[in-house]
Design a protein around this motif. Structure first.
Motif, short mmCIF file in Angstrom:
data_model
loop_
_atom_site.label_atom_id
_atom_site.label_comp_id
_atom_site.label_asym_id
_atom_site.label_seq_id
_atom_site.Cartn_x
_atom_site.Cartn_y
_atom_site.Cartn_z
N ASP A 1 -11.11 1.80 27.14
CA ASP A 1 -10.41 3.07 27.36
C ASP A 1 -8.92 2.89 27.66
O ASP A 1 -8.18 3.86 27.62
N VAL A 2 -8.52 1.67 27.99
CA VAL A 2 -7.12 1.51 28.42
C VAL A 2 -6.28 0.88 27.31
O VAL A 2 -6.78 0.11 26.50
N HIS A 3 -5.01 1.24 27.28
CA HIS A 3 -4.11 0.71 26.25
C HIS A 3 -2.83 0.21 26.89
O HIS A 3 -1.74 0.55 26.46
N SER A 4 -2.99 -0.58 27.94
CA SER A 4 -1.83 -1.13 28.64
C SER A 4 -1.99 -2.64 28.66
O SER A 4 -2.99 -3.15 29.15
N PRO A 5 -1.01 -3.37 28.14
CA PRO A 5 -1.10 -4.85 28.13
C PRO A 5 -1.30 -5.41 29.54
O PRO A 5 -2.07 -6.35 29.74
#
Length: 267
Positions: free
Chosen positions: A35-39
């Motif tokens: 669900d997350v799209h943060s490096p």
């Protein structure tokens, strides 16, 4: 200026049932890796959370068992309760105020992955969580404890575990925080006074001992209405770039980011 009567009411911990219900709600609504799209958060999941499971400190866990079975009582100065002296059993303290193995491993994993050379812990308690924080031999830990008798038990435990990279500062945090001088810490773990005002005060005061990218970790962010209010304020502070909520621990990355982001991760 906060209405102190109001603050006292909301500092009262939630009941066990209420926490269980809140935890279930957290678990069902929290994000997974997909669900997350943060490096930054990807690397946190892959390099802090996943490697936490195999971290194994059998001697520390043996000591935890011994403390939980202890029949010793101590007179204990509780600065979280206006410096009241209370009789406390070591067993009760070991059951209630030590971070569980699951979360202690996450703390150890964070120290390792972010290669923290200097870690600060506010709230030593009986020293088990400190042992996890100090388990990476390349790092040194400064830990602060209000009560000398509690600190003595912790020191004995570290001695038995062969941990010589821990320095303990004893006394009321309001007086002892200045002893840190200009020391800069890579990770700061706040597990002391579970009230709104002191939690905010420590976060602000410890900016002096934080680097540009210091990681702050707060314990028991959903323990009481007061702690939830403190967590909300810390998250919205301009010092916070990215925050991660694991329900029992809150992580605040102080590094400057393009946009503030808050994540609630299932763990």
């Amino acid at each position: 200026n906060h209405n102190s009567g109001l603050m006292d009411v909301s500092s009262k911990p939630y009941s066990v049932i209420r926490i269980a219900i809140n935890y279930i709600r957290y678990y069902l609504t929290s994000d997974t890796r997909h669900d997350v799209h943060s490096p930054l958060v990807y690397s946190f999941i892959d390099h802090v959370l996943k490697p936490a499971y195999p971290i194994h400190l059998p001697m520390a866990e043996l000591k935890r068992k011994e403390l939980r079975a202890s029949e010793q009582y101590i007179s204990f100065i509780d600065y979280g309760k206006q410096g009241v002296i209370t009789q406390k059993s070591i067993a009760t303290m070991a059951k209630n105020s030590l971070k569980s193995k699951k979360y202690a491993r996450v703390l150890a994993s964070a120290v390792r992955y972010y290669q923290a050379k200097q870690t600060l812990e506010l709230g030593t308690s009986l020293g088990i969580t400190s042992a996890y924080l100090a388990s990476a031999s390349s790092s040194s830990l400064v830990t602060m404890e209000g009560d000398p008798q509690v600190a003595a038990i912790a020191k004995q435990l570290w001695e038995q575990l062969g941990l010589h990279n821990i320095k303990c500062i004893i006394g009321n945090f309001d007086n002892t925080l200045t002893e840190l001088g200009d020391t800069q810490f890579d990770i700061i773990y706040v597990d002391g006074n579970h009230h709104y005002a002191p939690t905010i005060r420590y976060f602000e005061q410890l900016q002096h001992n934080a680097k540009v990218d210091t990681l702050f970790i707060f314990d028991d962010i959903h323990y009481s209405p007061a702690m939830e209010q403190a967590w909300q304020q810390i998250k919205s502070s301009d010092k916070c770039g990215v925050s991660i909520d694991l329900f029992f621990l809150g992580f605040v990355f102080c590094r400057p980011v393009l946009q503030k982001q808050h994540f609630v991760l299932r763990f």
